[in-house]
Design a protein around this motif. Structure first.
Motif, PDB file in Angstrom:
ATOM      1  N   ALA A 124     -13.860   6.753  10.151  1.00  0.00           N
ATOM      2  CA  ALA A 124     -14.719   6.324  11.579  1.00  0.00           C
ATOM      3  C   ALA A 124     -14.247   6.881  12.879  1.00  0.00           C
ATOM      4  O   ALA A 124     -14.968   7.052  13.663  1.00  0.00           O
ATOM      5  N   SER A 125     -13.017   6.903  12.791  1.00  0.00           N
ATOM      6  CA  SER A 125     -12.323   7.448  14.155  1.00  0.00           C
ATOM      7  C   SER A 125     -12.579   8.851  14.235  1.00  0.00           C
ATOM      8  O   SER A 125     -12.759   9.392  15.479  1.00  0.00           O
ATOM      9  N   THR A 126     -12.742   9.769  13.312  1.00  0.00           N
ATOM     10  CA  THR A 126     -13.084  11.148  13.408  1.00  0.00           C
ATOM     11  C   THR A 126     -14.661  11.034  13.931  1.00  0.00           C
ATOM     12  O   THR A 126     -14.824  11.910  14.717  1.00  0.00           O
ATOM     13  N   GLY A 127     -15.376  10.292  13.511  1.00  0.00           N
ATOM     14  CA  GLY A 127     -16.726  10.239  14.093  1.00  0.00           C
ATOM     15  C   GLY A 127     -16.891   9.780  15.711  1.00  0.00           C
ATOM     16  O   GLY A 127     -17.582  10.256  16.264  1.00  0.00           O
ATOM     17  N   VAL A 128     -15.777   8.787  16.027  1.00  0.00           N
ATOM     18  CA  VAL A 128     -15.564   8.780  17.443  1.00  0.00           C
ATOM     19  C   VAL A 128     -15.139   9.624  18.158  1.00  0.00           C
ATOM     20  O   VAL A 128     -15.822  10.023  19.096  1.00  0.00           O
ATOM     21  N   ALA A 129     -14.191  10.502  17.642  1.00  0.00           N
ATOM     22  CA  ALA A 129     -13.986  11.727  18.538  1.00  0.00           C
ATOM     23  C   ALA A 129     -15.158  12.595  18.562  1.00  0.00           C
ATOM     24  O   ALA A 129     -15.290  13.461  19.476  1.00  0.00           O
ATOM     25  N   PHE A 149     -17.573  16.699  30.851  1.00  0.00           N
ATOM     26  CA  PHE A 149     -17.987  17.829  29.958  1.00  0.00           C
ATOM     27  C   PHE A 149     -16.509  18.333  29.537  1.00  0.00           C
ATOM     28  O   PHE A 149     -15.462  18.345  30.228  1.00  0.00           O
ATOM     29  N   PRO A 150     -16.228  18.303  28.284  1.00  0.00           N
ATOM     30  CA  PRO A 150     -14.884  18.443  27.885  1.00  0.00           C
ATOM     31  C   PRO A 150     -14.873  19.835  27.738  1.00  0.00           C
ATOM     32  O   PRO A 150     -15.550  20.875  27.650  1.00  0.00           O
ATOM     33  N   ASP A 151     -13.365  19.815  27.638  1.00  0.00           N
ATOM     34  CA  ASP A 151     -12.648  21.298  27.173  1.00  0.00           C
ATOM     35  C   ASP A 151     -12.807  21.621  25.710  1.00  0.00           C
ATOM     36  O   ASP A 151     -12.314  20.445  25.169  1.00  0.00           O
ATOM     37  N   HIS A 183     -12.131  19.918  20.333  1.00  0.00           N
ATOM     38  CA  HIS A 183     -11.787  20.205  18.815  1.00  0.00           C
ATOM     39  C   HIS A 183     -10.561  19.748  18.146  1.00  0.00           C
ATOM     40  O   HIS A 183     -10.346  19.611  16.863  1.00  0.00           O
ATOM     41  N   ALA A 184      -9.442  20.230  19.090  1.00  0.00           N
ATOM     42  CA  ALA A 184      -8.120  19.610  18.750  1.00  0.00           C
ATOM     43  C   ALA A 184      -8.064  18.286  18.220  1.00  0.00           C
ATOM     44  O   ALA A 184      -7.428  18.029  17.141  1.00  0.00           O
ATOM     45  N   ARG A 185      -8.716  17.409  19.099  1.00  0.00           N
ATOM     46  CA  ARG A 185      -8.852  16.126  18.981  1.00  0.00           C
ATOM     47  C   ARG A 185      -9.317  15.682  17.536  1.00  0.00           C
ATOM     48  O   ARG A 185      -8.946  14.871  16.899  1.00  0.00           O
ATOM     49  N   ILE A 186     -10.634  16.179  17.241  1.00  0.00           N
ATOM     50  CA  ILE A 186     -11.581  15.952  15.885  1.00  0.00           C
ATOM     51  C   ILE A 186     -10.493  16.549  15.103  1.00  0.00           C
ATOM     52  O   ILE A 186     -10.500  15.809  13.799  1.00  0.00           O
ATOM     53  N   SER A 187      -9.831  17.843  15.122  1.00  0.00           N
ATOM     54  CA  SER A 187      -9.065  18.249  13.941  1.00  0.00           C
ATOM     55  C   SER A 187      -7.837  17.320  13.585  1.00  0.00           C
ATOM     56  O   SER A 187      -7.371  16.972  12.354  1.00  0.00           O
ATOM     57  N   GLN A 188      -7.206  16.686  14.654  1.00  0.00           N
ATOM     58  CA  GLN A 188      -6.186  15.867  14.340  1.00  0.00           C
ATOM     59  C   GLN A 188      -6.864  14.665  13.816  1.00  0.00           C
ATOM     60  O   GLN A 188      -6.118  13.819  12.638  1.00  0.00           O
TER      61      GLN A 188
END
Length: 483
Positions: A302-307, A349-351, A356-361
């Motif tokens: 679920a945390s991946t979905g939030v990111a 507006f995200p970097d 994507h690094a946060r999602i990969s984490q």
């Protein structure tokens, strides 16, 4: 464990996984130096009862375990932690509903608009009372699932906390049963040791009379007297260990030592039925560590979905109703009513690289949680198999020591008769008595170890976490496994 089974863990339902793992857990031993011990009829496939300690049919043990599960302070703290996470879950659940605000302000003074109007009309702006009532409503459209995934993660975190509380309940029940068994066994060991001391005192008395009659020597008396003191020496430690076990019981059940110091039990609790080990799927449902690992996996997913939802804009629908009247009596005038309605688009507006690094984490954390879940299932099966194997071995050892003690008692009886008749010397009697005393003490120690092995099995099977109050349960069905 074959690598194909590990891979299958990632793609197959839990029941199929368990069947495969159970099959792997029964691979025959490849050792050639010793044959595996035969499986004794000490276990049954009956379901493990919720309160496994009742299988001993000991009212004192039942009362102590139930009190420990109610009064243990660590359990109380774990329950409070669950309550805090449930309150947090309710907070996240509130994000699904519209947010409303009702405000009313009253102040005295003059505003810039009053000054501008007074200047245009050539008058002075006097201070006056100003009323600012307002009602606003806002609702965030959860288009990308951020709220749903946040709620799902909170649900999983609450399940993790509840599973940890359940694990502690299992531990408290097992530790209480162990401490009670230790107190009883040390009392029993002290009785056995005192009986051995009495027998040795009789042997010393007989030998002294034989010495006076010229049938024994001073050396014979000294040797028996030395064995008597050696046998008497462990008695103070048995008392101290019993008191230590009672203090452990007091701490586990949230009592002061004075409450349990008067506990009386002269015999170790005996299991009154074969061990009910149940079947594999029930093991997964009982083991709190497996449920905890599964909940952590859901939380990480679920945390991946939030990111991922943070990549997209946030759309909020809002409405506002107020009044610009200068006096309380004019608040309802149509000319004073102010309102506004419409959507609000906000997007930090995200970097792309950071997002994507946060999602990969989060994805890596999910993969870690999945591996930990697989390891937990394998570890649970290993722990059960090891506990059963050690229990069966302990039973065989207990039987062998009991047989040896029976033979030693017969040998001692024959040696004493032979010594009194003059057919054996005192050294042979001494060896026979020393062997009997040693085996009696060893059997009492093996009895304690056997009870500990039984409790190991119950703990490995995950028994004792269930609650009598159904409303306090926190399962996948009550919280939901999906966002």
């Amino acid at each position: 464990m074959p690598s194909s089974v590990i891979v299958a863990l990632h793609r197959t339902p839990l029941a199929v996984v368990l069947s495969a793992l159970v099959a792997c857990g029964h691979v025959p031993s490849t050792q050639v130096t010793a044959q595996p011990a035969p499986r004794l009829s000490v276990e049954t496939s009956d379901a493990l009862p919720d309160h496994w300690w009742q299988l001993y049919r000991d009212p004192q043990l039942d009362a102590l375990v139930e009190k420990a599960l109610r009064e243990n302070k660590d359990l109380e703290a774990a329950g409070a932690h669950v309550d805090a996470l449930l309150a947090q879950l309710q907070q996240f659940e509130g994000e699904r509903r519209a947010s409303t605000t009702l405000s009313y302000g009253l102040d005295y003074g003059r505003s810039r608009d009053d000054q501008t109007l007074a200047k245009a009309s050539g008058q002075s702006a006097d201070g006056q009372w100003s009323h600012t009532p307002q009602f606003s409503l806002s609702y965030t459209l959860d288009l990308w699932g951020a709220v749903r995934y946040r709620i799902a993660a909170a649900r999983a975190d609450a399940q993790v906390a509840r599973a940890m509380e359940d694990e502690w309940r299992v531990t408290v029940a097992a530790q209480t049963a162990r401490a009670y068994a230790q107190a009883c066994v040390y009392t029993q060991q002290a009785q056995v040791q005192r009986h051995s001391v009495q027998l040795l005192e009789q042997s010393v008395d007989i030998t002294q009379r034989l010495r006076h009659a010229g049938a024994a020597t001073e050396l014979d008396v000294a040797r028996l007297q030395g064995l008597l003191e050696e046998t008497r020496a462990p008695l103070p430690m048995f008392t101290a260990r019993r008191q230590s076990a009672l203090y452990e019981l007091a701490a586990l059940s949230g009592q002061t030592p004075e409450k349990v110091i008067a506990l009386r039990c002269a015999q170790a609790p005996q299991l009154q039925a074969p061990l009910p080990v149940g079947e594999g799927w029930a093991l997964v449902q009982r083991r709190a560590d497996i449920r905890r690992a599964e909940a952590r996996l859901r939380s990480a997913t679920a945390s991946t979905g939030v990111a991922r939802a943070q990549l997209y804009p946030r759309i909020t629908f809002g409405a506002m109703l107020g009044s610009s009247a200068a006096s309380l009596g004019k608040l309802g005038n149509a000319d004073a009513v102010v309102y506004g309605i419409g959507p609000l688009l906000s997007w930090q507006f995200p970097d792309r690289q950071i997002a994507h690094a946060r999602i990969s984490q989060r994805q890596a954390e999910t993969h870690q949680a999945l591996a930990q879940f697989d390891a937990t299932v394998l570890g649970a099966l290993k722990q059960v198999e090891q506990a059963l194997a050690l229990y069966q071995g302990e039973q065989q050892r207990r039987q062998a020591v009991a047989d040896a003690l029976d033979n030693s008692r017969r040998a001692f009886d024959l040696a004493r008769r032979g010594f009194q008749a003059g057919g054996l010397d005192a050294l042979q009697l001494l060896d026979s008595e020393r062997n009997r005393v040693s085996l009696e003490a060893r059997l009492a120690q093996v009895d304690l170890q056997l009870i500990n092995r039984q409790i190991d099995v119950f703990q490995a099977l995950g028994g004792g976490w269930q609650r009598d109050d159904p409303a306090s349960s926190l399962t996948v069905n009550t919280l939901g496994a999906r966002p």
